[in-house]
Design a protein around this motif. Structure first.
Motif, PDB file in Angstrom:
ATOM      1  N   ILE A 243       0.835  -1.206   0.000  1.00  8.05           N
ATOM      2  CA  ILE A 243       0.000   0.000   0.000  1.00  8.05           C
ATOM      3  C   ILE A 243       0.864   1.247   0.000  1.00  8.05           C
ATOM      4  O   ILE A 243       0.616   2.184  -0.746  1.00  8.05           O
ATOM      5  CB  ILE A 243      -0.935   0.016   1.237  1.00  8.05           C
ATOM      6  CG1 ILE A 243      -1.784  -1.247   1.267  1.00  8.05           C
ATOM      7  CG2 ILE A 243      -1.839   1.245   1.206  1.00  8.05           C
ATOM      8  CD1 ILE A 243      -2.499  -1.490   2.568  1.00  8.05           C
TER       9      ILE A 243
ATOM     10  N   ILE B 175       2.398   1.957  -3.380  1.00  4.71           N
ATOM     11  CA  ILE B 175       1.462   2.644  -4.280  1.00  4.71           C
ATOM     12  C   ILE B 175       1.398   4.121  -3.916  1.00  4.71           C
ATOM     13  O   ILE B 175       1.429   5.000  -4.782  1.00  4.71           O
ATOM     14  CB  ILE B 175       0.054   2.000  -4.202  1.00  4.71           C
ATOM     15  CG1 ILE B 175       0.101   0.578  -4.768  1.00  4.71           C
ATOM     16  CG2 ILE B 175      -0.982   2.840  -4.954  1.00  4.71           C
ATOM     17  CD1 ILE B 175      -1.157  -0.230  -4.532  1.00  4.71           C
ATOM     18  N   GLY B 176       1.346   4.399  -2.617  1.00  6.67           N
ATOM     19  CA  GLY B 176       1.316   5.783  -2.147  1.00  6.67           C
ATOM     20  C   GLY B 176       2.558   6.550  -2.553  1.00  6.67           C
ATOM     21  O   GLY B 176       2.463   7.701  -3.001  1.00  6.67           O
TER      22      GLY B 176
ATOM     23  N   ALA C 186       2.403   7.151  -6.270  1.00  2.00           N
ATOM     24  CA  ALA C 186       1.406   8.199  -6.513  1.00  2.00           C
ATOM     25  C   ALA C 186       1.985   9.563  -6.161  1.00  2.00           C
ATOM     26  O   ALA C 186       1.885  10.517  -6.935  1.00  2.00           O
ATOM     27  CB  ALA C 186       0.148   7.933  -5.690  1.00  2.00           C
ATOM     28  N   ALA C 187       2.624   9.631  -4.996  1.00  2.00           N
ATOM     29  CA  ALA C 187       3.213  10.891  -4.531  1.00  2.00           C
ATOM     30  C   ALA C 187       4.319  11.352  -5.470  1.00  2.00           C
ATOM     31  O   ALA C 187       4.407  12.532  -5.814  1.00  2.00           O
ATOM     32  CB  ALA C 187       3.747  10.717  -3.117  1.00  2.00           C
TER      33      ALA C 187
ATOM     34  N   ASP D 142       0.690  10.338   8.440  1.00  2.00           N
ATOM     35  CA  ASP D 142       0.962   9.693   7.152  1.00  2.00           C
ATOM     36  C   ASP D 142       2.125  10.415   6.465  1.00  2.00           C
ATOM     37  O   ASP D 142       1.979  11.494   5.902  1.00  2.00           O
ATOM     38  CB  ASP D 142      -0.306   9.752   6.285  1.00  2.00           C
ATOM     39  CG  ASP D 142      -0.190   8.907   5.025  1.00  2.00           C
ATOM     40  OD1 ASP D 142       0.889   8.920   4.401  1.00  2.00           O
ATOM     41  OD2 ASP D 142      -1.160   8.222   4.677  1.00  2.00           O
TER      42      ASP D 142
ATOM     43  N   VAL E 102       3.780   9.730   3.787  1.00  2.00           N
ATOM     44  CA  VAL E 102       3.680   9.870   2.335  1.00  2.00           C
ATOM     45  C   VAL E 102       2.957  11.169   1.995  1.00  2.00           C
ATOM     46  O   VAL E 102       3.410  11.959   1.155  1.00  2.00           O
ATOM     47  CB  VAL E 102       2.935   8.653   1.715  1.00  2.00           C
ATOM     48  CG1 VAL E 102       2.719   8.868   0.218  1.00  2.00           C
ATOM     49  CG2 VAL E 102       3.716   7.381   1.949  1.00  2.00           C
ATOM     50  N   ILE E 103       1.835  11.413   2.668  1.00  2.00           N
ATOM     51  CA  ILE E 103       1.049  12.630   2.417  1.00  2.00           C
ATOM     52  C   ILE E 103       1.846  13.875   2.808  1.00  2.00           C
ATOM     53  O   ILE E 103       1.860  14.872   2.078  1.00  2.00           O
ATOM     54  CB  ILE E 103      -0.299  12.562   3.181  1.00  2.00           C
ATOM     55  CG1 ILE E 103      -1.174  11.455   2.585  1.00  2.00           C
ATOM     56  CG2 ILE E 103      -1.030  13.907   3.122  1.00  2.00           C
ATOM     57  CD1 ILE E 103      -2.484  11.224   3.315  1.00  2.00           C
TER      58      ILE E 103
ATOM     59  N   ALA F  20       4.949  14.311   0.215  1.00  2.00           N
ATOM     60  CA  ALA F  20       4.501  14.654  -1.132  1.00  2.00           C
ATOM     61  C   ALA F  20       4.026  16.100  -1.186  1.00  2.00           C
ATOM     62  O   ALA F  20       4.355  16.842  -2.119  1.00  2.00           O
ATOM     63  CB  ALA F  20       3.373  13.718  -1.565  1.00  2.00           C
TER      64      ALA F  20
END
Lengths: 89, 89
Positions: free
Chosen positions: B2, B5-6, B9-10, B57, B59-60, B63
């Motif tokens: 997961i 993918i993050g 995406a980022a 998070d 990743v968030i 990014a």
């Protein structure tokens, strides 16, 4: 509270593409906009949607579904507005 | 899986602004790019960072920190490249 921040964040980043669509529609010009911006961004938002589905995060899913749609519209505009002068010449 | 993918995406949505920066630097032209795109997007990514901090998070957070920086650079370019012809005239 946290989801309200997420919704506000999502609303801003997603709707930020709307004035670009409006501008492009008015000027019929996308020459200064890189096609890689929209194509990479749209691919990324599709992956963000998958990420959101795994994380069961509706804010991430909704925001990125909309952003994907807006970027596909912009990419289409980029192609169409570039093709037009070629037809005239 | 997961988070991979993050991260992908980022990486895509964030780095999508790089070709736009390169294009703007080369052409010194940002006329077709709406200032609202960058200003709304940067405000949104700051809120996404806050959201990411609450959700813990990384990743968030990462990014959107990078995306904020890229959009501030583009907004600066938009202002500078618009100002230049005015100085000549």
């Amino acid at each position: 509270m946290i989801s309200m921040i997420g919704v506000a964040a999502a609303a801003l980043t997603t709707s930020s593409f709307l004035p670009q669509i409006v501008r492009a529609y008015r000027t019929k010009s996308m020459g200064d906009v890189s096609r890689y911006l929209m194509s990479m961004f749209a691919t990324g938002t599709v992956l963000w949607m998958v990420y959101g589905i795994f994380k069961e995060d509706l804010v991430i899913i909704g925001a990125n579904a909309t952003a994907t749609a807006f970027n596909i519209i912009l990419l289409y505009m980029k192609v169409v507005y570039k093709a037009k002068p070629a037809k005239v010449a």
